[in-house]
Write a protein that holds these residues in place. Sequence first.
Motif, PDB file in Angstrom:
ATOM      1  N   ASP A   1       1.347  -1.235   0.388  1.00 26.81           N
ATOM      2  CA  ASP A   1      -0.202   0.069   0.007  1.00 26.81           C
ATOM      3  C   ASP A   1       1.094   1.284  -0.260  1.00 26.81           C
ATOM      4  O   ASP A   1       0.327   2.699  -0.406  1.00 26.81           O
ATOM      5  N   ASN A   2       2.108   1.447   0.260  1.00 31.74           N
ATOM      6  CA  ASN A   2       3.027   2.370   0.629  1.00 31.74           C
ATOM      7  C   ASN A   2       3.278   2.421  -0.851  1.00 31.74           C
ATOM      8  O   ASN A   2       4.100   2.082  -1.667  1.00 31.74           O
ATOM      9  N   GLU A   3       2.893   3.820  -1.501  1.00 29.02           N
ATOM     10  CA  GLU A   3       3.684   4.019  -2.912  1.00 29.02           C
ATOM     11  C   GLU A   3       4.824   3.978  -3.059  1.00 29.02           C
ATOM     12  O   GLU A   3       5.298   4.246  -4.162  1.00 29.02           O
ATOM     13  N   LEU A   4       5.738   4.161  -2.069  1.00 28.54           N
ATOM     14  CA  LEU A   4       7.070   4.164  -2.573  1.00 28.54           C
ATOM     15  C   LEU A   4       7.466   3.137  -3.174  1.00 28.54           C
ATOM     16  O   LEU A   4       8.660   2.838  -3.670  1.00 28.54           O
ATOM     17  N   ASN A   5       7.566   2.313  -1.553  1.00 26.18           N
ATOM     18  CA  ASN A   5       7.060   0.456  -1.974  1.00 26.18           C
ATOM     19  C   ASN A   5       7.242   0.422  -2.487  1.00 26.18           C
ATOM     20  O   ASN A   5       8.064  -0.802  -3.291  1.00 26.18           O
ATOM     21  N   LEU A   6       6.306   0.800  -3.093  1.00 25.09           N
ATOM     22  CA  LEU A   6       5.779  -0.464  -4.063  1.00 25.09           C
ATOM     23  C   LEU A   6       6.424  -0.044  -5.640  1.00 25.09           C
ATOM     24  O   LEU A   6       6.757  -0.703  -6.606  1.00 25.09           O
TER      25      LEU A   6
ATOM     26  N   PRO B   1       0.759  -4.518  -9.796  1.00 28.97           N
ATOM     27  CA  PRO B   1       1.474  -4.088  -8.625  1.00 28.97           C
ATOM     28  C   PRO B   1      -0.220  -4.080  -8.230  1.00 28.97           C
ATOM     29  O   PRO B   1      -1.109  -4.356  -9.452  1.00 28.97           O
ATOM     30  N   VAL B   2      -0.454  -4.400  -6.761  1.00 27.02           N
ATOM     31  CA  VAL B   2      -2.310  -4.789  -6.234  1.00 27.02           C
ATOM     32  C   VAL B   2      -1.674  -3.694  -4.978  1.00 27.02           C
ATOM     33  O   VAL B   2      -1.141  -3.198  -4.017  1.00 27.02           O
ATOM     34  N   ARG B   3      -2.381  -2.677  -4.151  1.00 30.52           N
ATOM     35  CA  ARG B   3      -3.052  -1.293  -3.499  1.00 30.52           C
ATOM     36  C   ARG B   3      -2.739  -1.990  -2.528  1.00 30.52           C
ATOM     37  O   ARG B   3      -3.057  -1.555  -1.683  1.00 30.52           O
ATOM     38  N   ASP B   4      -3.866  -2.296  -2.901  1.00 28.13           N
ATOM     39  CA  ASP B   4      -5.829  -2.938  -1.464  1.00 28.13           C
ATOM     40  C   ASP B   4      -5.817  -4.582  -1.513  1.00 28.13           C
ATOM     41  O   ASP B   4      -6.117  -4.813  -2.486  1.00 28.13           O
TER      42      ASP B   4
END
Length: 120
Positions: free
Chosen positions: A10-15, A31-34
């Motif tokens: 969920d962390n944009e920078l890590n993703l 990528p999956v954010r949720d």
Amino acid sequence: MASRILIVEDNELNLKLFCDLLRAHHFDVEPVRDGRGMIARAHSFMPDLIIMDIQLPHISGLELIGQIRKTKELCHIPIMAVTAYAAPEDEQKIRQAGATGYIAKPISVVRFLEAVKTLI
């Protein structure tokens, strides 16, 4: 054909870091954010590896690992937990939930890539 990796973070920078790093090493990433839509994405993408953050909003990575392990079509996929939970008892709990690998944040890029290559 490139190995396929589903990244749940969920962390944009890590993703972005994980995606850019893995793409630079010729992996096909999704990528999956949720975590709420993760199982459906895993079914459609059919990854060779799932990289799972443990602390997610709405549903924990531990719950998702449990769901994956109970899903016939997905249960064979290795799961690498990447988490800020870094105590020995945290790793044990994460592995007992069904994670194949474990890396504590902040990550070492070299160690991260080695772990990915070991699990694929």
